[in-house]
Write an enzyme that holds these catalytic residues in place. Sequence first.
Site, PDB file in Angstrom:
ATOM      1  N   GLU A  42       0.827  -1.214   0.000  1.00 23.67           N
ATOM      2  CA  GLU A  42       0.000   0.000   0.000  1.00 23.67           C
ATOM      3  C   GLU A  42       0.854   1.255   0.000  1.00 23.67           C
ATOM      4  OE1 GLU A  42      -2.468  -1.135   3.216  1.00 23.67           O
ATOM      5  OE2 GLU A  42      -0.978  -0.617   4.725  1.00 23.67           O
ATOM      6  N   CYS A  70       2.440  33.187  11.783  1.00 22.56           N
ATOM      7  CA  CYS A  70       3.035  33.831  12.955  1.00 22.56           C
ATOM      8  C   CYS A  70       3.619  32.795  13.887  1.00 22.56           C
ATOM      9  CB  CYS A  70       1.982  34.663  13.668  1.00 22.56           C
ATOM     10  SG  CYS A  70       1.483  36.019  12.637  1.00 22.56           S
TER      11      CYS A  70
HETATM   12  N1  LLP Z   1       0.092   1.857   5.140  1.00 26.00           N
HETATM   13  C1  LLP Z   1       0.017   2.252   6.418  1.00 26.00           C
HETATM   14  C2  LLP Z   1      -0.625   1.394   7.395  1.00 26.00           C
HETATM   15  C3  LLP Z   1       0.552   3.485   6.791  1.00 26.00           C
HETATM   16  O1  LLP Z   1       0.496   3.865   8.049  1.00 26.00           O
HETATM   17  C4  LLP Z   1       1.159   4.312   5.805  1.00 26.00           C
HETATM   18  C5  LLP Z   1       1.698   5.614   6.154  1.00 26.00           C
HETATM   19  C6  LLP Z   1       1.194   3.851   4.486  1.00 26.00           C
HETATM   20  C7  LLP Z   1       0.656   2.604   4.178  1.00 26.00           C
HETATM   21  C8  LLP Z   1       1.803   4.639   3.373  1.00 26.00           C
HETATM   22  O2  LLP Z   1       3.168   4.800   3.567  1.00 26.00           O
HETATM   23  P1  LLP Z   1       4.041   5.563   2.451  1.00 26.00           P
HETATM   24  O3  LLP Z   1       4.084   4.679   1.227  1.00 26.00           O
HETATM   25  O4  LLP Z   1       3.362   6.832   2.175  1.00 26.00           O
HETATM   26  O5  LLP Z   1       5.366   5.735   3.079  1.00 26.00           O
HETATM   27  N2  LLP Z   1       3.121  12.345   7.459  1.00 26.00           N
HETATM   28  C9  LLP Z   1       4.375  11.626   7.309  1.00 26.00           C
HETATM   29  C10 LLP Z   1       4.168  10.238   6.779  1.00 26.00           C
HETATM   30  C11 LLP Z   1       3.277   9.404   7.666  1.00 26.00           C
HETATM   31  C12 LLP Z   1       3.067   8.029   7.100  1.00 26.00           C
HETATM   32  C13 LLP Z   1       1.901   7.405   7.766  1.00 26.00           C
HETATM   33  N3  LLP Z   1       1.602   6.089   7.316  1.00 26.00           N
HETATM   34  C14 LLP Z   1       5.268  12.441   6.377  1.00 26.00           C
HETATM   35  O6  LLP Z   1       4.862  13.498   5.933  1.00 26.00           O
HETATM   36  O7  LLP Z   1       6.393  12.041   6.109  1.00 26.00           O
END
Ligand code: LLP
Length: 436
Positions: free
Chosen positions: A294, A365
């Site tokens: 995913e 701010c």
């Molecule tokens: N599956 C699950 C259960 C997850 O918790 C996440 C991301 C993904 C898939 C997708 O992961 P990706 O392929 O995007 O790495 N806000 C943070 C990232 C938080 C990720 C949360 N979970 C940032 O801006 O780096």
Amino acid sequence: MICKELLHENLGVKGNNLTFAGYDTVELAKKYGTPLMLLDENKIRNTMRTYKNAMQKYFGENSLPLYASKALSFVGIYQIAKEEGINTDIVSLGELCTAIKAGFPLERAFFHGNSKTDYDIEFAIDNGIGFFNVDTQDELYAIDRIAKEKGICQKILLRITPGIDPHTHAAISTGKVDSKFGTAIETGQAMEITRLALSLENIDLRGFHCHIGSQIFEIEPFCDAADIMVKFIDQVKLETGFEAEYLNLGGGFGVRYVESDPHIDYTDNIRRIAEHINAYCQENGLHMPKILMEPGRSMVADSGMTIYTVGSVKEIPGYKNYVAIDGGMSDNPRYALYGSQYTVLCANKMNENADYECTIAGRLCESGDLIQENVKIPKVSRGDNIAVLVTGAYNYAMASNYNRLPRPAVVLLGKTDRIAIRRETYEDVCRLDEIL
Ligand code: LLP
């Protein structure tokens, strides 16, 4: 040309201006205003196809990517995911309702999250959610109870913590034993929750899920997690007779934000992970489940870019220079939150020397409202356009109305340029307020 090498192939230069997906970003800034988020539709579609093709080729026909829509959720992205024939992962009713509005077939959606309410569960079941990805025993009991009330048997995967630390930023690492997500193998609780799931009448356990973290460049942590998970699946079979149909390996592939980040070939990553799992299963006489993944960030990050307008330049002799823009942590909180790196360009001075060292400051701010520190761009002044690259993932998705700033417009660049999310108005910003 002054700017040596552009970070991604969808970037270019026309005259003095930066182009993105073949469009002149300075012209787009004039047409739609700033801050403006741009999305390269072809690139999103190509990445979805790359994942789908690679997973079906190397993991088998039944394997599919789920787009982790927390990275960027809006109606159009679910329409695109639907057209590209991939699944999606949603983490809230907000994302679920957005998918419904897009006509996304909910039987292809997986509902994640560690604290779903009864209302979440009921609403999702009423709308035909495909799978719940279950985090805890409390949730399992709640789904069983609600499924019983509705007279159905609900398909689920169990989220397991394999105990992997992928050496990424602590806030985005989630597969360790003490994580708030999932149930740990090491403590024996994963086996316990599996037995419980198998014993509940209105629960149809189909397999297991793990997610070890985000922005991971190496494949080893994924291979290690897969080894642990297939061994666990085997143990489950020995102890309970249950053979898992699915193993979801989560998201997490890294993305190139700055020149020092490596290029990643997602097809090759998937090939190598698949070869590893195949070999490991063969050596150990283990059954290979259908593999799901995913990806969120890697599906959309480099399909996005944000264009701002410079509001002021402030030079503090002997200290530093600030270039302040018309957006900030309200549309991109990632530097303030994680110290994330970004590539910054002056979109209308692409042929000028990038020798002016400065900090790109937001307009909010708060001293910590910075987009990037100590970057080199050409000398700019009020009215110039600043481009921050690779903002497709976790930027708009994490945007807020802090300081009552309206959220930017999002424009999709495909055969034509069209608004995918209109710019918030000041009326929108106050729309929930009652006059007392
Ligand atoms: N599956 C699950 C259960 C997850 O918790 C996440 C991301 C993904 C898939 C997708 O992961 P990706 O392929 O995007 O790495 N806000 C943070 C990232 C938080 C990720 C949360 N979970 C940032 O801006 O780096």
